[in-house]
Design an enzyme around this catalytic site. Structure first.
Site, short mmCIF file in Angstrom:
data_model
loop_
_atom_site.label_atom_id
_atom_site.label_comp_id
_atom_site.label_asym_id
_atom_site.label_seq_id
_atom_site.Cartn_x
_atom_site.Cartn_y
_atom_site.Cartn_z
N GLU A 193 0.80 -1.22 0.00
CA GLU A 193 0.00 0.00 0.00
C GLU A 193 0.84 1.27 0.00
OE1 GLU A 193 -3.04 -0.04 3.00
OE2 GLU A 193 -3.95 -1.88 2.25
N GLU A 246 -5.03 -8.73 1.03
CA GLU A 246 -5.68 -8.42 2.31
C GLU A 246 -7.17 -8.24 2.10
OE1 GLU A 246 -4.23 -5.04 4.56
OE2 GLU A 246 -2.15 -5.62 4.21
#
Ligand code: FCB
Length: 480
Positions: A179, A384
């Site tokens: 991220e 995720e």
């Protein structure tokens, strides 16, 4: 952006769904969130140690000093995964454990920890999936300027080489960054993540240097790991929806899509920054920090794209009429969206998790459909997905979390539907194996399939862990 083709195929509640042969069932964690042992075996502070120790930054003053004590309990945690029948484990390497000053030779004790962990995983038949960077930049590199500085990308490539030299014989799946949007725009834009700086141009510079770090690291990895090993990056692609059908809201979607998604997928997967991004941010910067040759370096072939998904994002053109809410990434007087102050964020309708994030599996289905059509031939892995709820152990010691089971079931049905529609999705990693340090929220948010009693460190598999275990063992998502 949502395409019409994917709007009407939202998954329904029918028969049991079987996932493809070889689909990878995993769970995920990150170093600072679970390891603890902050000063052990030569580890130095990362930006998250510094940030968490700064009063007012993290809820309740929580830090990762002890976290779930995984640094000492790793063998028990691997055994838990083996008991649950989990096939793959996504974890991250702590840069300040491996290269304490962010420069120079590797610290063997730090590497030994990961060597032991990986050997244990392999011994139990669990595939290790290693992320090089899940936000714990060595503080010394931040002191030298951090991600807004180009040199940080060069240091990252050197660190990647050390990690690959030490672990490349046993880790076959690598992820460069987790991220990078959060690292750049929350770390240097809104300041709700470490290092807590708030300058929009620094955020854009950080985004570019993270892109460059990714490209340089892929090259460093490929030079060292076997030809059959895999390289990837994990992005938290924002699935955007316009508040209304107005053209102004469609434009808000386009602009946030550029700042959240295409700022990374453009250079990494297409070899260019999107023209509209450069234009939208022109009043802030001329992007002269992008040097000749950088885009070629960033645009490396990848074996798959890691996708993190939790909730969709609803935006509109701000008209000052009220509904301007936070964008789900924590409160700050500073925006994480450089040059987009006239975009408003809205709470999507319906049920929410303990984070306040809307539960909406159709967003995952649509996102996967969009990625499959935008990047044909690029396999996808959900690196995720999961949810925080206010879990507690009942008097008999059980942790019942039906809301998490329902969240997981809905999102796995969405993944299954995306595959049926033609998306090449290879695996799913539940966030998270364990309750852990949830960044600015400290220990107040529990995302684990396994409950952690923080005062004692005791692990208790929640009902959702047993549910997920059955799915992972059979590859079948049971009927509701
Ligand atoms: C993601 C992070 C992960 C975890 C989840 C809830 O943004 O990658 O570490 O905090 O959110």
């Amino acid at each position: 952006m949502v395409t019409a083709a994917h709007q009407h195929t939202a998954p329904g509640p029918e028969a049991p769904r079987t996932f493809p042969e070889g689909f990878l069932w995993g769970s995920a964690t990150a170093s600072y969130q679970i390891e603890g042992a902050a000063a052990e075996d030569g580890r130095t502070p990362s930006i998250w140690d510094t940030y968490a120790r700064t009063p007012g930054r993290v809820r309740n003053g929580d830090t990762g000093d002890i976290a779930t004590d995984h640094y000492h309990r790793w063998r028990e945690d691997v055994a838990l995964m083996a008991d649950l029948g989990i096939g793959a484990y996504r974890f991250s390497l702590a840069w300040p454990r491996i290269q304490p000053t962010g420069r120079g030779p590797a610290a063997q004790k730090g590497l030994d920890f990961y060597r032991r962990l990986v050997d244990e995983l392999l011994d139990k038949g669990i595939q290790p999936v290693a992320t090089l960077y899940h936000w714990d930049l060595p503080q010394e590199l931040e002191d030298a300027g951090g991600w807004p500085e180009r040199a940080t990308a060069e240091r990252f490539a050197e660190y990647a080489a050390l990690a690959a030299d030490a672990l490349g014989d046993r880790v076959k799946t690598w992820t460069t960054l987790n991220e990078p949007w959060c690292s750049a725009f929350l770390g240097y834009g809104s300041g709700v993540h470490a290092p807590g700086r708030t300058d929009p141009v620094d955020a854009l510079r950080a985004a570019h240097h993270l892109n460059l770090a990714h490209g340089l690291a892929v090259r460093a990895l490929r030079d060292r790991i076997p030809a059959d090993a895999r390289c990837s990056v994990t992005l938290n692609l924002h699935h955007l929806r316009p508040l209304t059908g107005d053209a102004a809201d469609a434009d808000a979607v386009r602009r946030i899509d550029a700042l959240a998604n295409r700022v990374f997928t453009g250079p990494m997967l297409r070899g260019a920054y999107p023209e509209d991004l450069l234009k939208d941010t022109a009043p802030l910067t001329d992007w002269s920090f992008v040097h000749d040759g950088d885009l070629r370096e960033i645009h490396q072939p990848l074996d798959f794209l890691g996708v993190n998904y939790y909730t969709p994002t609803v935006v509109s053109r701000a008209d000052g009429s009220g509904t301007h809410t936070s964008d789900g990434h924590g409160r700050s007087a500073h925006s994480p969206w450089p040059g987009a102050d006239d975009v408003a964020f809205h709470q999507p309708p319906g049920e929410t998790t303990a984070m306040g994030w809307a539960v909406d599996p159709s967003g995952l289905h649509e996102l996967l459909g969009r990625l499959a059509s935008d990047f044909p031939g690029l396999p996808l892995v959900i690196t995720e997905n999961g949810a925080a709820f206010d879990d507690y152990a009942d008097p008999s010691g059980d942790v019942n979390d039906p809301a998490r089971i329902s969240y997981l079931r809905g999102h796995l049905a969405a993944v299954h539907q995306a595959i049926a529609d033609g998306a090449d999705v290879r695996g799913y990693f539940l966030w998270s194996l364990l309750d852990n340090f949830e960044w600015g929220y400290g220990y107040s948010k529990r995302f684990g399939a396994v409950y952690v009693d923080y005062p004692t460190g005791t692990r208790i598999p929640k009902a959702s862990a047993r549910w997920y275990s059955a799915v992972a063992r059979t590859g079948v998502l049971p009927d509701a």
